[in-house]
Write an enzyme that holds these catalytic residues in place. Structure first.
Site, PDB file in Angstrom:
ATOM      1  N   SER A   1      18.666  36.157  41.092  1.00 60.94           N
ATOM      2  CA  SER A   1      17.857  35.008  41.514  1.00 60.94           C
ATOM      3  C   SER A   1      18.267  34.607  42.914  1.00 60.94           C
ATOM      4  O   SER A   1      19.449  34.692  43.287  1.00 60.94           O
ATOM      5  CB  SER A   1      18.073  33.825  40.572  1.00 60.94           C
ATOM      6  OG  SER A   1      17.487  32.641  41.109  1.00 60.94           O
TER       7      SER A   1
ATOM      8  N   TYR B   1      23.840  28.108  36.408  1.00 61.25           N
ATOM      9  CA  TYR B   1      22.840  29.179  36.509  1.00 61.25           C
ATOM     10  C   TYR B   1      23.053  29.973  37.795  1.00 61.25           C
ATOM     11  O   TYR B   1      23.078  31.210  37.785  1.00 61.25           O
ATOM     12  CB  TYR B   1      21.437  28.581  36.484  1.00 61.25           C
ATOM     13  CG  TYR B   1      20.333  29.595  36.680  1.00 61.25           C
ATOM     14  CD1 TYR B   1      19.932  30.419  35.636  1.00 61.25           C
ATOM     15  CD2 TYR B   1      19.693  29.730  37.916  1.00 61.25           C
ATOM     16  CE1 TYR B   1      18.922  31.354  35.808  1.00 61.25           C
ATOM     17  CE2 TYR B   1      18.686  30.657  38.102  1.00 61.25           C
ATOM     18  CZ  TYR B   1      18.304  31.466  37.038  1.00 61.25           C
ATOM     19  OH  TYR B   1      17.305  32.399  37.219  1.00 61.25           O
TER      20      TYR B   1
END
Length: 248
Positions: A143, A157
């Site tokens: 990501s 995350y």
């Protein structure tokens, strides 16, 4: 209709029944690969992805496997090899995210992100290396948040996706002598059911992007297919952004 770019190749995509994963499965199958993919929940969604690939002239096979369970991930690799006779491409796409401050996250939520986003990728890679040979491809789906987290609540995350980037760099050194490349794709906001382009967080994300739109699962799938193909043999150990300028 398949393009034949990946004809004769076999791929395993973890978390392939929806969103970005479904886009990756569709593109790899369209380019001629035989694709197995894992899913944890919806039989209906998994069947829909497999049926769509078949209708387009490709091959996709769903495997029920929970990335929280080490034995499920190992079994998915073995099942792929048994069904298709080998393995050439591994795409570690399965991922989860809980977004809130570190003090409000439970340790169970943190452990889930670490297990699915990082540990399951390691398990899949270890299991796949028995089968991958010269020309093998490992593609991690990270990501852009590994590089930029412009709002609060995403620290854990982001950490897990940063770990994938580091893992990719380190393994490039180990795998190059075997003719295997490993790369990490870092998507920015992608229009999916879990993160819709018209959702409540969309305006915040668009405000920090260079483009005025979210990406699509098909665009990520095309990027994965390129890295899985013969023209990418000189690329390894890289984290490559497809993010509409989110990280610019």
């Amino acid at each position: 209709m398949t393009t034949g770019l990946l004809e004769g190749k076999t791929a395993l995509v973890t978390g392939g029944s929806r969103g970005v994963g479904a886009g990756i499965v569709a593109r790899l199958a369209a380019d001629g690969a035989k694709v197995a993919f894992t899913y944890a929940n919806s039989d209906k969604s998994a069947a829909s992805v497999a049926d769509a690939a078949a209708a387009a002239g490709g091959t996709a096979h769903a495997i029920h496997a929970d990335s929280l369970r080490e034995q499920d991930v190992e079994r998915a690799v073995a099942h792929t090899v048994d069904r298709f006779g080998g393995l050439d491409i591994l795409v570690n796409n399965a991922g989860v995210g809980s977004f809130t401050t570190i003090t409000d996250l439970t340790m169970d939520e943190i452990d889930t992100m670490l297990t699915v986003n990082v540990r399951s990728a390691i398990v899949a890679i270890r299991a796949s290396l028995t089968h991958l040979g010269d020309g093998g491809r490992i593609i991690n789906i990270g990501s852009i948040n590994a590089d930029r987290m412009p709002f609060p609540g995403g620290s854990i995350y982001a950490m897990t996706k940063g770990a994938l980037a580091s893992l990719t760099r380190g393994l490039a050194r180990e795998l190059a002598p075997r003719g295997i490349t490993i790369n990490n794709i870092q998507p920015g906001p992608v229009d999916t059911d879990a993160n819709p382009a018209d959702g409540p967080a969309a305006s915040t994300m668009l405000s920090v992007m260079a483009t005025d739109r979210f990406g699509t699962a098909a665009e990520v799938g095309a990027f994965v297919s390129y890295l899985a193909g013969p023209d990418s043999a000189y690329i390894t150990g890289s984290s490559l952004n497809i993010d509409g300028g989110f990280g610019a």
